[in-house]
Design a protein around this motif. Sequence first.
Motif, PDB file in Angstrom:
ATOM      1  N   ALA A   1     -19.113 -24.730 -39.776  1.00 28.82           N
ATOM      2  CA  ALA A   1     -17.891 -25.780 -40.578  1.00 28.82           C
ATOM      3  C   ALA A   1     -18.935 -26.818 -40.703  1.00 28.82           C
ATOM      4  O   ALA A   1     -18.455 -27.927 -41.613  1.00 28.82           O
TER       5      ALA A   1
ATOM      6  N   ARG B   1     -15.026 -24.569 -47.929  1.00 28.51           N
ATOM      7  CA  ARG B   1     -15.217 -24.265 -46.601  1.00 28.51           C
ATOM      8  C   ARG B   1     -15.332 -23.183 -45.887  1.00 28.51           C
ATOM      9  O   ARG B   1     -15.448 -22.580 -44.995  1.00 28.51           O
TER      10      ARG B   1
ATOM     11  N   GLY C   1     -16.950 -20.196 -36.133  1.00 27.58           N
ATOM     12  CA  GLY C   1     -16.604 -20.581 -37.289  1.00 27.58           C
ATOM     13  C   GLY C   1     -16.554 -21.996 -37.998  1.00 27.58           C
ATOM     14  O   GLY C   1     -17.231 -22.623 -38.655  1.00 27.58           O
ATOM     15  N   ARG C   2     -16.438 -22.779 -36.410  1.00 31.74           N
ATOM     16  CA  ARG C   2     -16.235 -24.228 -36.691  1.00 31.74           C
ATOM     17  C   ARG C   2     -17.738 -24.810 -36.540  1.00 31.74           C
ATOM     18  O   ARG C   2     -17.900 -26.220 -37.009  1.00 31.74           O
TER      19      ARG C   2
END
Length: 237
Positions: free
Chosen positions: A109, A122, A105-106
Amino acid sequence: GAGLAVRDVVVRYAKAPGGLWRRTRATTVAVDHVSLDVDQGEIVALLGPSGCGKSSLLRAVAGLEPLADGTVTWDDGDLTGVPVHRRQFGLMFQDGQLFPHRDAGRNVAYGLEAQHVPAPERAERVAGLLELVGLAGYERRRVATLSGGERQRVALARALAPRPRLLLLDEPLSALDRRLRERLAAEVRRVLKETGTTALFVTHDHDEAFAVADRVGVMSGGRLLQVAPPEELREKP
Ligand code: ADP
Ligand code: ADP
C-alpha cells in the motif's frame, strides 16, 4: 519513439584518492557510450558479469547517477534534471528492502498512500496485487514471517502498485537459491506481461535473463555488445 531511449550514455566515478592518483582527476568509466531502447510494454534484460556496468546504467536511467555524457529520454522527453521521484519509474533491488515492521499489505500500500489513493480502492488494489504475485490473502502477514521468495513477491507487488511507466529491477532474484530463481523468473515475466509493465531487468544470470526478457542486452567492460531476443542469442555458437 514511445518508451525509454538511452543514447550514448557515459557514467564515471572518481577513483578513490591516494597514491599516484591523488593529484589527478582519475575516473573509472563504468558505462561507456551505451545506447539502448526499451519500447512500451517490452522487457529488456541487461546481462553481464559483476562490475561490467549494469547497475550503473540502471541507476543512471533511474536518475540516481548523473550522466557524464549522453541522454536518457522517455517518450522523447529528456529526463536530464528530472528528479528520481518525478520520473514515475519503479525500482526493485536484490534485497527488496521491505518495511520490516509493516505487514505485507501495508508494504504494498506504501506507494498508493503516497499517491493519496482512497483507502477502499487502496485495499482492493493491494488485494489484487498480492493475488497477482501468488500471495492472495497475505495482507496481514508480517514481513518477518515471510520466506525470501515471498518477500521478493511482496517487493514486486509494492513496486508495481503505483503503476510505474518503467520498472527497473536490479538483480531482484540474486539472493534466492537457483531453483527458486528459475521459477520466479518465469513468474516475474508473467506478472510484468499481465500488467503491461515496461521493464529493464539487470542480472548476471544467463538463465534468468533468457527466462524473463523479450530482448537481452549483453554487457562487458561498460559496453553494450549486442541486444537480441533470447532465441537469437541461443543460436550463437
Ligand atoms: P555491475 O552492476 O555490472 O556489477 P557496476 O555498475 O556496479 O557493475 O560497476 C561498474 C564499475 O563501476 C565497476 O568497476 C565498479 O567497481 C565501479 N563502481 C560502481 N559503483 C561505484 C561507485 N559508487 N564508486 C566508484 N566506483 C564504482
Ligand atoms: P497505523 O499502523 O499507523 O496504525 P494502520 O495499520 O491503521 O496504521 O493503516 C494505515 C493506513 O494503511 C490506513 O489508511 C489503512 O487503510 C491502510 N492499510 C492498512 N493495512 C492495509 C492493507 N492490508 N491493505 C491496504 N491498505 C491497508
